[in-house]
Design a protein around this motif. Sequence first.
Motif, short mmCIF file in Angstrom:
data_model
loop_
_atom_site.label_atom_id
_atom_site.label_comp_id
_atom_site.label_asym_id
_atom_site.label_seq_id
_atom_site.Cartn_x
_atom_site.Cartn_y
_atom_site.Cartn_z
N LEU A 1 7.34 -4.07 9.61
CA LEU A 1 6.20 -4.80 10.16
C LEU A 1 5.71 -5.88 9.21
O LEU A 1 5.93 -5.80 7.99
CB LEU A 1 5.06 -3.82 10.46
N ASP A 2 5.00 -6.88 9.76
CA ASP A 2 4.42 -7.91 8.90
C ASP A 2 3.28 -7.32 8.08
O ASP A 2 2.76 -6.24 8.40
CB ASP A 2 3.92 -9.07 9.74
N ALA A 3 2.88 -8.02 7.03
CA ALA A 3 1.92 -7.49 6.05
C ALA A 3 0.58 -7.12 6.68
O ALA A 3 -0.01 -6.08 6.34
CB ALA A 3 1.72 -8.49 4.92
N ILE A 4 0.08 -7.97 7.58
CA ILE A 4 -1.23 -7.72 8.19
C ILE A 4 -1.17 -6.48 9.08
O ILE A 4 -2.04 -5.60 9.01
CB ILE A 4 -1.70 -8.94 8.99
N THR A 5 -0.14 -6.38 9.92
CA THR A 5 0.00 -5.21 10.79
C THR A 5 0.21 -3.95 9.97
O THR A 5 -0.35 -2.88 10.26
CB THR A 5 1.18 -5.40 11.76
N SER A 24 -0.81 -3.30 6.89
CA SER A 24 -2.06 -2.90 6.25
C SER A 24 -2.98 -2.20 7.25
O SER A 24 -3.61 -1.18 6.94
CB SER A 24 -2.74 -4.13 5.66
N SER A 25 -3.07 -2.74 8.46
CA SER A 25 -3.91 -2.15 9.49
C SER A 25 -3.45 -0.75 9.85
O SER A 25 -4.26 0.18 9.97
CB SER A 25 -3.90 -3.04 10.73
N LEU A 26 -2.12 -0.56 9.97
CA LEU A 26 -1.59 0.75 10.35
C LEU A 26 -1.68 1.76 9.21
O LEU A 26 -1.80 2.96 9.46
CB LEU A 26 -0.15 0.61 10.82
N GLN A 27 -1.64 1.30 7.98
CA GLN A 27 -1.84 2.21 6.85
C GLN A 27 -3.23 2.83 6.89
O GLN A 27 -3.40 4.04 6.72
CB GLN A 27 -1.62 1.47 5.52
N TRP A 70 -5.11 3.04 9.55
CA TRP A 70 -5.15 3.87 10.75
C TRP A 70 -4.51 5.23 10.48
O TRP A 70 -5.05 6.28 10.87
CB TRP A 70 -4.46 3.13 11.88
N LEU A 71 -3.38 5.24 9.79
CA LEU A 71 -2.68 6.50 9.49
C LEU A 71 -3.56 7.41 8.63
O LEU A 71 -3.59 8.62 8.84
CB LEU A 71 -1.36 6.21 8.79
N LEU A 72 -4.27 6.84 7.66
CA LEU A 72 -5.18 7.62 6.85
C LEU A 72 -6.21 8.33 7.72
O LEU A 72 -6.51 9.51 7.51
CB LEU A 72 -5.90 6.73 5.83
N ASN A 73 -6.74 7.62 8.69
CA ASN A 73 -7.74 8.20 9.58
C ASN A 73 -7.14 9.29 10.47
O ASN A 73 -7.75 10.35 10.68
CB ASN A 73 -8.39 7.12 10.45
N VAL A 74 -5.94 9.05 10.99
CA VAL A 74 -5.28 10.01 11.89
C VAL A 74 -5.00 11.32 11.16
O VAL A 74 -5.18 12.42 11.71
CB VAL A 74 -3.98 9.42 12.45
N LEU A 75 -4.57 11.23 9.90
CA LEU A 75 -4.17 12.42 9.15
C LEU A 75 -5.29 12.97 8.28
O LEU A 75 -5.08 13.95 7.56
CB LEU A 75 -2.96 12.09 8.26
N ASP A 76 -6.47 12.38 8.37
CA ASP A 76 -7.57 12.75 7.48
C ASP A 76 -7.91 14.23 7.54
O ASP A 76 -8.20 14.85 6.51
CB ASP A 76 -8.80 11.91 7.81
N ILE A 100 -2.60 10.79 -7.71
CA ILE A 100 -3.46 9.69 -7.31
C ILE A 100 -4.88 10.21 -7.10
O ILE A 100 -5.16 10.93 -6.13
CB ILE A 100 -2.95 9.03 -6.01
N ASN A 101 -5.76 9.89 -8.03
CA ASN A 101 -7.16 10.29 -7.94
C ASN A 101 -8.01 9.03 -8.01
O ASN A 101 -8.51 8.65 -9.07
CB ASN A 101 -7.52 11.24 -9.09
N LEU A 102 -8.17 8.38 -6.86
CA LEU A 102 -8.93 7.14 -6.81
C LEU A 102 -10.40 7.45 -6.58
O LEU A 102 -10.76 8.27 -5.74
CB LEU A 102 -8.41 6.25 -5.68
N ASP A 103 -11.26 6.76 -7.34
CA ASP A 103 -12.69 6.97 -7.20
C ASP A 103 -13.21 6.38 -5.90
O ASP A 103 -14.06 6.94 -5.21
CB ASP A 103 -13.45 6.35 -8.38
N ALA A 104 -12.72 5.19 -5.55
CA ALA A 104 -13.18 4.50 -4.34
C ALA A 104 -12.53 5.09 -3.09
O ALA A 104 -11.47 5.72 -3.15
CB ALA A 104 -12.85 3.01 -4.43
N SER A 105 -13.17 4.92 -1.94
CA SER A 105 -12.62 5.36 -0.68
C SER A 105 -11.37 4.56 -0.35
O SER A 105 -11.32 3.35 -0.54
CB SER A 105 -13.66 5.16 0.44
N ARG A 106 -10.35 5.23 0.16
CA ARG A 106 -9.12 4.52 0.51
C ARG A 106 -9.30 3.67 1.76
O ARG A 106 -8.45 2.86 2.08
CB ARG A 106 -7.99 5.53 0.70
N ASN A 107 -10.41 3.88 2.45
CA ASN A 107 -10.71 3.03 3.61
C ASN A 107 -11.40 1.73 3.19
O ASN A 107 -11.68 0.88 4.03
CB ASN A 107 -11.60 3.79 4.60
N ASP A 108 -11.69 1.59 1.90
CA ASP A 108 -12.29 0.37 1.38
C ASP A 108 -11.22 -0.71 1.31
O ASP A 108 -10.21 -0.56 0.61
CB ASP A 108 -12.87 0.65 -0.01
#
Length: 269
Positions: free
Chosen positions: A178-182, A184-187, A189-195, A234-242
């Motif tokens: 997929l192109d970069a914009i699509t 990024s959007s699906l990444q 989305w996937l985080l939300n689906v599998l949350d 991977i222990n990121l302080d910020a939200s991955r949805n940011d």
Amino acid sequence: MNSAPQKTHSNLEATNNALLSFSGVGFDYENATILENVSLTVDRGEFVALVGPSGCGKSTILNLISGVLEARSGSITANGQSNLADRLGNVSYMQQKDLLLPWRSVAENSRLGLELRGVSNSESSAAVEKLAESFGIADVLDSMPWQLSGGMRQRVALLRAVLPDNPVLLLDEPFGALDAITRSSLQQWLLNVLDTSNKAVVLVTHDVEEAILLADRVLVMSSNPGHISAEVKINLDASRNDATISTSSEFIDLKRHILDLLGNHEVTQ
């Protein structure tokens, strides 16, 4: 971060909570050793990414877990099942190509995995409709695959993989074409689906940023023969949805560290 994350091996061996165990596995192809003594585990609700150079055996690991290939040595267990026939009923596999059947509608493609399990059309259709909105495909259930964008086709393919509710989910470069914009959007989305998922998820990717964004652990592979050479938590302080997370110093340090482990300072796309 003031210093690079340190290599750790704490989750490479089996744990009591592991849904997937891949222990001491070796695999040969045409007299060449592709994998040797590879071990990894993935716990319930954990997302693990595999990165490494082309040809190191990343996709081979997924093919061995899914039963497409048979290991020369070692053991593979999914949800406590080591017998191949029993293991397959616990694994879903989504590849880079969506592999949607062109003669079936979106709804019919989505329910295919359930149909193969003997679930009735009415029950499988109800299951598709229940999840269609959260997957962003509720408005296209009657459409044919050729009418969809690449991103929408991948959503359908993922729903097809998720619907049987197998505890282990394998993703092989699901957004690589997929192109970069699509992508990024699906990444996001996937985080939300599998949350809230309790699945054990294994992702193969060439995109280090994607691995950091999605995974709880990144396993770095090396070649000749393929093996896991490092593990990075991977222990990121910020939200991955940011949306700005990939520009944070913490994210950049993780990316630099993994690229150093790969021995390469450019992401292979």
